[in-house]
Design an enzyme around this catalytic site. Structure first.
Site, mmCIF file in Angstrom:
data_model
loop_
_atom_site.group_PDB
_atom_site.id
_atom_site.type_symbol
_atom_site.label_atom_id
_atom_site.label_comp_id
_atom_site.label_asym_id
_atom_site.label_seq_id
_atom_site.Cartn_x
_atom_site.Cartn_y
_atom_site.Cartn_z
ATOM 1 N N GLY A 192 -2.082 14.850 4.427
ATOM 2 C CA GLY A 192 -1.736 13.342 4.261
ATOM 3 C C GLY A 192 -2.519 12.443 5.238
ATOM 4 O O GLY A 192 -3.306 13.079 6.106
ATOM 5 N N ASP B 293 -1.283 10.751 7.739
ATOM 6 C CA ASP B 293 -0.969 11.161 9.171
ATOM 7 C C ASP B 293 -1.077 12.465 9.601
ATOM 8 O O ASP B 293 -1.694 12.572 10.759
ATOM 9 C CB ASP B 293 0.720 10.615 9.183
ATOM 10 N N LEU C 206 8.330 22.895 0.694
ATOM 11 C CA LEU C 206 9.630 22.529 1.518
ATOM 12 C C LEU C 206 10.782 22.722 0.787
ATOM 13 O O LEU C 206 12.029 22.872 1.244
ATOM 14 C CB LEU C 206 9.383 20.884 1.511
ATOM 15 N N LEU D 33 6.100 16.011 8.926
ATOM 16 C CA LEU D 33 5.570 14.716 8.366
ATOM 17 C C LEU D 33 5.654 14.662 6.671
ATOM 18 O O LEU D 33 5.525 13.808 5.892
ATOM 19 C CB LEU D 33 4.076 14.246 8.693
ATOM 20 N N ALA E 177 6.696 14.455 3.087
ATOM 21 C CA ALA E 177 7.928 13.641 2.310
ATOM 22 C C ALA E 177 7.303 13.431 1.032
ATOM 23 O O ALA E 177 6.170 13.285 0.754
ATOM 24 C CB ALA E 177 8.496 12.533 3.133
ATOM 25 N N SER F 14 11.837 6.588 8.950
ATOM 26 C CA SER F 14 11.177 5.341 8.374
ATOM 27 C C SER F 14 11.787 4.053 8.487
ATOM 28 O O SER F 14 13.417 4.060 8.497
ATOM 29 C CB SER F 14 11.086 5.786 6.612
ATOM 30 N N GLU G 75 12.618 2.347 6.270
ATOM 31 C CA GLU G 75 13.557 2.162 4.969
ATOM 32 C C GLU G 75 14.853 2.644 5.482
ATOM 33 O O GLU G 75 15.996 2.432 4.577
ATOM 34 C CB GLU G 75 13.063 2.993 4.197
ATOM 35 N N TYR H 134 14.808 6.988 -0.986
ATOM 36 C CA TYR H 134 13.861 7.383 -0.007
ATOM 37 C C TYR H 134 14.532 7.272 1.379
ATOM 38 O O TYR H 134 14.549 8.176 2.283
ATOM 39 C CB TYR H 134 12.584 6.956 0.083
ATOM 40 N N LYS I 35 15.939 9.887 4.355
ATOM 41 C CA LYS I 35 15.199 9.927 5.661
ATOM 42 C C LYS I 35 16.540 9.769 6.767
ATOM 43 O O LYS I 35 16.314 10.433 7.866
ATOM 44 C CB LYS I 35 14.309 8.917 5.762
ATOM 45 N N ARG J 159 -3.988 -0.215 0.262
ATOM 46 C CA ARG J 159 -5.035 0.575 -0.085
ATOM 47 C C ARG J 159 -5.586 -0.105 -1.619
ATOM 48 O O ARG J 159 -6.647 -0.289 -1.933
ATOM 49 C CB ARG J 159 -4.826 1.732 -0.148
HETATM 50 P P1 GDP Z 1 6.464 0.194 1.240
HETATM 51 O O1 GDP Z 1 7.168 -0.243 0.040
HETATM 52 O O2 GDP Z 1 6.771 -0.570 2.085
HETATM 53 O O3 GDP Z 1 6.427 1.607 1.323
HETATM 54 O O4 GDP Z 1 5.009 -0.051 0.916
HETATM 55 P P2 GDP Z 1 4.153 -0.684 -0.355
HETATM 56 O O5 GDP Z 1 2.563 -0.786 0.434
HETATM 57 O O6 GDP Z 1 3.927 -0.028 -1.666
HETATM 58 O O7 GDP Z 1 4.614 -2.190 -0.550
HETATM 59 C C1 GDP Z 1 4.283 -3.273 0.582
HETATM 60 C C2 GDP Z 1 4.941 -4.560 -0.157
HETATM 61 O O8 GDP Z 1 3.924 -4.980 -0.990
HETATM 62 C C3 GDP Z 1 6.331 -4.416 -0.807
HETATM 63 O O9 GDP Z 1 7.175 -5.659 -0.203
HETATM 64 C C4 GDP Z 1 6.036 -4.596 -2.211
HETATM 65 O O10 GDP Z 1 7.014 -5.550 -2.732
HETATM 66 C C5 GDP Z 1 4.675 -5.706 -2.043
HETATM 67 N N1 GDP Z 1 3.908 -5.705 -3.329
HETATM 68 C C6 GDP Z 1 3.251 -6.461 -3.933
HETATM 69 N N2 GDP Z 1 2.561 -6.210 -4.956
HETATM 70 C C7 GDP Z 1 2.421 -5.164 -4.933
HETATM 71 C C8 GDP Z 1 1.874 -3.941 -5.717
HETATM 72 O O11 GDP Z 1 1.096 -4.193 -6.514
HETATM 73 N N3 GDP Z 1 1.984 -2.740 -5.267
HETATM 74 C C9 GDP Z 1 2.911 -2.151 -4.328
HETATM 75 N N4 GDP Z 1 3.024 -0.930 -3.977
HETATM 76 N N5 GDP Z 1 3.472 -3.063 -3.624
HETATM 77 C C10 GDP Z 1 3.427 -4.494 -3.692
#
Ligand code: GDP
Length: 326
Positions: free
Chosen positions: A12, A14, A62, A83, A85, A128, A130, A152, A156, A194
């Site tokens: 992955g 990390d 796992l 790491l 998950a 995390s 989270e 999730y 964690k 990304r």
């Molecule tokens: P994580 O939710 O913190 O694990 O990471 P993400 O990269 O999936 O999301 C980060 C933030 O981006 C969250 O608050 C989402 O609500 C916001 N977000 C806005 N638009 C998008 C989208 O199109 N895809 C994802 N994955 N997140 C989005």
């Protein structure tokens, strides 16, 4: 004596940076992968392609105590970095069993095996932000109450308690890094950063027209993945096991990220970004933002790259990938 490290999730984002870092420190590096990954190395193992000849890979799951037990007894690692998950944060609770099985039982199988056959092995667990979930205060520190809101985060947090108890009850050197979002050119495409940088590259190259996103005002604490794996290593060199928040300490919005990424290729994001209700999630009143002062003071860890540098590096990398693919 050469130190041996075992990494779960080595292919992955990390895991691959950590493997490179540990090799540079002179470690013998072992990794756990799934059988399917070995059958499709150009796909699933691409992050470790540059160093794969210097690694020893073991097939294990796992979800299988026996498979992990065998690897740990055979390798006898000095350090284990857990790491792997099921990492995507879903608030739907659709897939509870598999997330719990992989995230919680996986941690348990590893710790139980270490206790039985390699009790001197030091254990790092990737926790995390989270785990904090719906917070009352910002920034969060190691003493901030946990209030997870995703399966999730719950998985964690349960693992975190298990890790602490393996230290208290069995004297295993086991600790948790509470990691905030961390990005890099190796970030999976399902994460928003990304998704944005790959879309910006494709739009610039004429391969895509629009970018559909959810809440642009969502705030995150985004750091740089290669910098965060150094924090993991520092935690296992500590004099005693201790838990730390690993964060940049700064919040940026999804809009900031989008604006910065489009600016890097001289485009105005407002012409290309459209909102799509499918990508909206319940928003937090108080955003997650970590306070890294404990790890900075005690282990001298420093944040390495500023936000704009992380965004540019990711866009630059995606421009290369998609122009080569043409
Ligand atoms: P994580 O939710 O913190 O694990 O990471 P993400 O990269 O999936 O999301 C980060 C933030 O981006 C969250 O608050 C989402 O609500 C916001 N977000 C806005 N638009 C998008 C989208 O199109 N895809 C994802 N994955 N997140 C989005």
């Amino acid at each position: 004596m050469v130190k041996k490290a075992l990494i779960t999730g080595i292919a992955g984002q990390d895991g691959s940076y950590l493997a490179e870092f540990l090799l540079s420190q002179g470690y013998e590096v072992h990794g756990i992968v799934r059988r399917q990954s070995l059958e499709n190395p150009s796909g699933k193992l691409k992050n470790i392609a540059g160093v794969i000849d210097r690694l020893t890979l073991h097939v294990a799951s796992l979800e299988s105590h026996l498979s992990l037990y065998k690897v740990i007894s055979q390798v006898q690692p000095d350090e284990c970095y857990h790491l792997a998950a099921s990492s995507f944060v879903s608030y739907s609770f659709d897939d509870e069993s598999s997330i719990l099985a992989i995230n919680f039982n996986g941690t348990h199988h590893l710790l139980a095996s270490i206790k039985d056959v390699a009790p001197k092995c030091r254990f790092f667990f990737a926790g995390s932000s989270e785990m904090f979930g719906l917070v009352q205060d910002s920034p969060q520190k190691e003493v901030t109450p946990f209030n997870p809101r995703s399966i999730y985060g719950i998985s964690k947090l349960a693992s975190y308690h298990l890790v602490q108890n393996y230290f208290r009850q069995y004297d295993i050197f086991a600790c948790t890094g509470i990691l905030y979002n961390h990005e890099s050119p190796r970030r999976d495409f399902k994460f928003v950063t990304r998704k944005i940088t790959s879309s910006v590259a494709k739009i610039k190259l004429g391969l895509q027209e629009k970018l559909f996103l959810g809440n642009l005002d969502a705030l995150r604490d985004w750091g740089y993945a290669p910098n965060y794996v150094q924090a993991m290593w520092l935690m296992l060199q500590n004099s005693s096991p201790n838990d730390y928040v690993i964060a940049s300490g700064k919040n940026h919005s999804v809009r900031d990220f989008v604006e910065c990424a489009f600016r890097y290729v001289d485009l105005d994001y407002r012409k290309f970004v459209e909102l799509d209700p499918r990508f909206f999630r319940p928003s937090e009143k108080i955003p997650l933002k970590g306070d890294h002062s404990k790890i900075s003071t005690e282990l001298h860890w420093q944040t390495e790259k500023i936000f704009e540098e992380i965004v540019s590096e990711m866009v630059e990398n995606d421009l290369k990938i998609f122009s080569n693919a043409q």
